[in-house]
Design a protein around this motif. Structure first.
Motif, mmCIF file in Angstrom:
data_model
loop_
_atom_site.group_PDB
_atom_site.id
_atom_site.type_symbol
_atom_site.label_atom_id
_atom_site.label_comp_id
_atom_site.label_asym_id
_atom_site.label_seq_id
_atom_site.Cartn_x
_atom_site.Cartn_y
_atom_site.Cartn_z
ATOM 1 N N SER A 77 10.855 10.591 -6.809
ATOM 2 C CA SER A 77 10.501 9.389 -6.091
ATOM 3 C C SER A 77 9.374 8.732 -6.697
ATOM 4 C CB SER A 77 10.040 9.786 -4.652
ATOM 5 O OG SER A 77 11.285 10.449 -4.197
ATOM 6 N N VAL A 78 9.060 7.708 -6.342
ATOM 7 C CA VAL A 78 7.862 6.796 -6.670
ATOM 8 C C VAL A 78 7.221 6.297 -5.436
ATOM 9 C CG1 VAL A 78 7.304 4.468 -7.762
ATOM 10 C CG2 VAL A 78 9.058 5.865 -8.955
ATOM 11 N N ILE A 79 5.828 6.462 -5.820
ATOM 12 C CA ILE A 79 4.817 6.000 -4.444
ATOM 13 C C ILE A 79 3.953 4.822 -4.934
ATOM 14 C CG2 ILE A 79 3.167 7.639 -5.060
ATOM 15 C CD1 ILE A 79 2.388 7.964 -2.145
ATOM 16 N N SER A 80 3.681 3.951 -4.160
ATOM 17 C CA SER A 80 2.744 2.756 -4.467
ATOM 18 C C SER A 80 2.146 2.200 -3.215
ATOM 19 C CB SER A 80 3.870 1.625 -4.996
ATOM 20 O OG SER A 80 4.791 1.293 -4.054
ATOM 21 N N GLY A 81 1.013 1.821 -3.731
ATOM 22 C CA GLY A 81 0.109 0.976 -2.733
ATOM 23 C C GLY A 81 -0.332 -0.312 -3.215
ATOM 24 N N GLY A 82 -0.378 -1.260 -2.042
ATOM 25 C CA GLY A 82 -0.649 -2.807 -2.608
ATOM 26 C C GLY A 82 -1.521 -3.345 -1.513
ATOM 27 N N ALA A 83 -1.820 -4.679 -1.777
ATOM 28 C CA ALA A 83 -2.851 -5.468 -1.255
ATOM 29 C C ALA A 83 -2.337 -5.922 0.204
ATOM 30 C CB ALA A 83 -3.126 -6.809 -1.707
ATOM 31 N N ASP A 84 -0.992 -5.354 0.552
ATOM 32 C CA ASP A 84 -0.361 -5.560 1.877
ATOM 33 C C ASP A 84 -0.713 -4.709 2.634
ATOM 34 O OD1 ASP A 84 1.109 -3.720 0.677
ATOM 35 O OD2 ASP A 84 3.070 -4.552 0.924
ATOM 36 N N SER A 85 -1.641 -3.541 2.006
ATOM 37 C CA SER A 85 -1.983 -2.425 3.076
ATOM 38 C C SER A 85 -1.045 -1.540 3.184
ATOM 39 C CB SER A 85 -2.756 -2.957 4.528
ATOM 40 O OG SER A 85 -3.690 -3.710 4.158
ATOM 41 N N LYS A 86 0.170 -1.419 2.498
ATOM 42 C CA LYS A 86 1.196 -0.469 2.690
ATOM 43 C C LYS A 86 1.024 0.555 1.705
ATOM 44 C CE LYS A 86 4.090 -3.680 5.184
ATOM 45 N NZ LYS A 86 5.607 -4.457 5.277
ATOM 46 N N LEU A 87 1.625 1.750 1.874
ATOM 47 C CA LEU A 87 1.949 2.744 1.083
ATOM 48 C C LEU A 87 3.512 2.935 1.218
ATOM 49 C CD1 LEU A 87 0.482 4.818 -1.046
ATOM 50 C CD2 LEU A 87 0.333 6.558 1.000
ATOM 51 N N CYS A 88 4.044 2.781 -0.005
ATOM 52 C CA CYS A 88 5.644 2.987 -0.114
ATOM 53 C C CYS A 88 5.836 3.804 -0.920
ATOM 54 C CB CYS A 88 6.329 1.510 -0.462
ATOM 55 S SG CYS A 88 5.609 0.096 0.554
ATOM 56 N N ILE A 89 7.018 4.565 -0.332
ATOM 57 C CA ILE A 89 7.556 5.776 -0.967
ATOM 58 C C ILE A 89 9.291 5.425 -1.284
ATOM 59 C CG2 ILE A 89 8.247 8.155 -1.443
ATOM 60 C CD1 ILE A 89 5.984 8.798 0.102
ATOM 61 N N SER A 90 9.670 5.314 -2.588
ATOM 62 C CA SER A 90 10.974 4.879 -2.951
ATOM 63 C C SER A 90 11.716 6.177 -3.311
ATOM 64 C CB SER A 90 10.872 3.766 -3.782
ATOM 65 O OG SER A 90 10.359 2.657 -3.463
ATOM 66 N N SER A 91 12.715 6.680 -2.579
ATOM 67 C CA SER A 91 13.283 7.837 -2.937
ATOM 68 C C SER A 91 14.603 7.753 -3.398
ATOM 69 C CB SER A 91 13.291 8.725 -1.686
ATOM 70 O OG SER A 91 14.065 8.016 -0.550
ATOM 71 N N ASP A 92 15.062 6.396 -3.571
ATOM 72 C CA ASP A 92 16.420 6.165 -4.151
ATOM 73 C C ASP A 92 16.374 5.939 -5.562
ATOM 74 O OD1 ASP A 92 14.862 3.932 -3.637
ATOM 75 O OD2 ASP A 92 16.807 2.781 -2.857
ATOM 76 N N VAL A 93 15.391 6.535 -6.331
ATOM 77 C CA VAL A 93 15.183 6.423 -7.803
ATOM 78 C C VAL A 93 16.060 7.298 -8.687
ATOM 79 C CG1 VAL A 93 13.704 5.932 -9.677
ATOM 80 C CG2 VAL A 93 13.052 5.276 -7.348
#
Length: 264
Positions: free
Chosen positions: A245-261
């Motif tokens: 999976s990939v985890i990312s954080g942005g200026a939109d104040s969200k921490l997203c985890i993409s598990s369908d990689v």
């Protein structure tokens, strides 16, 4: 009055165990070499990069202290270049004595802000800077053993790939640069905010950019394997999460985890 920066080290329980003082500019990157060496009484070494154009190496976690998380926070102080180590309070009225130590060493060579530091091997540290350079440092000698240059500010850095010898870096232009000891490799992208090699892979890495996208790359092809666009604003950081999976954080104040990689 001299601007000092405090690097705080936290235990998993949420208590601050160490305060490292000495930098005179904001901390931009923190790296710990071999977290497991802190066990059985051995010391743990932390490397920090700063806008004061230096890297510093700190010896912490001696004895049985279990330090797991390193964070940084700016403050103002007129103290000397020392490491202030403060153990957790026993109760609200009493705290353990404070231990002061000097920084293990200071690495000087960059002419502008040191933006990123990685420590892939015991004897070698890599640092990137706004002065358009990457320096490979010999830890024992405290001197640079290799200089890499480009014509742009460098914001992020990682070392991995085949033989853990490839250096990936991104900065203020739309290019993710990869230096290979044998030949140069360039991958197109956007203004890069982070780049991380996939553990135990010679070919794969992930990058994030200010265009709001995370891209997965394979050095064997010129195009990204996947583009993740779950953010609605600039992406400021990204890394691999639990292998696939990939985890990312942005200026939109969200921490997203993409598990369908899916990576071959």
């Amino acid at each position: 009055m001299v601007l000092e920066v405090l690097i705080k080290i936290w235990k998993a329980a949420g208590s601050c165990t160490h305060l490292l003082e000495g930098h005179t500019g904001a901390i931009t990157s923190v790296c710990v070499v071999k977290p497991r060496v802190a066990q059985n009484g051995a010391d743990q070494i932390v490397a920090t990069a700063s806008k004061d154009r230096t890297l510093r190496l700190w010896k912490v976690c001696s004895g049985s202290w279990d330090c797991q998380i390193a964070l940084w926070q700016a403050s103002v102080s007129d103290t000397d270049d020392v490491v202030s180590v403060k153990k957790r309070k026993k109760d609200a009225e009493e705290e353990d004595p404070q231990v002061e130590e000097e920084a293990k060493s200071t690495l000087v060579g960059h002419t502008q802000c040191v933006s990123s530091v990685v420590w892939p091997q015991d004897e070698t540290i890599y640092s990137a800077s706004w002065d358009h350079s990457i320096i490979r440092w010999d830890v024992e000698m405290g001197k640079n053993s290799l200089n890499l240059y480009c014509n742009k500010v460098i914001n992020c850095l990682d070392v991995g790939g085949e033989g853990s010898a490839l250096t990936a870096a991104g900065g203020s232009d739309p290019i993710l640069r990869i230096w290979d000891p044998r030949k140069p490799v360039l991958i197109n992208s956007f203004c890069i905010s982070a780049c991380k090699w996939r553990e135990k892979s010679r070919f794969h890495l992930v990058s994030s950019s200010y265009d709001g996208k995370v891209m997965l790359w394979d050095l064997r092809t010129a195009w990204p394997l996947a583009v993740i666009d779950t953010h609605k604003d600039k992406i400021l950081c990204a890394n691999w999460w639990k292998g696939e999976s990939v985890i990312s954080g942005g200026a939109d104040s969200k921490l997203c985890i993409s598990s369908d990689v899916y990576v071959l």
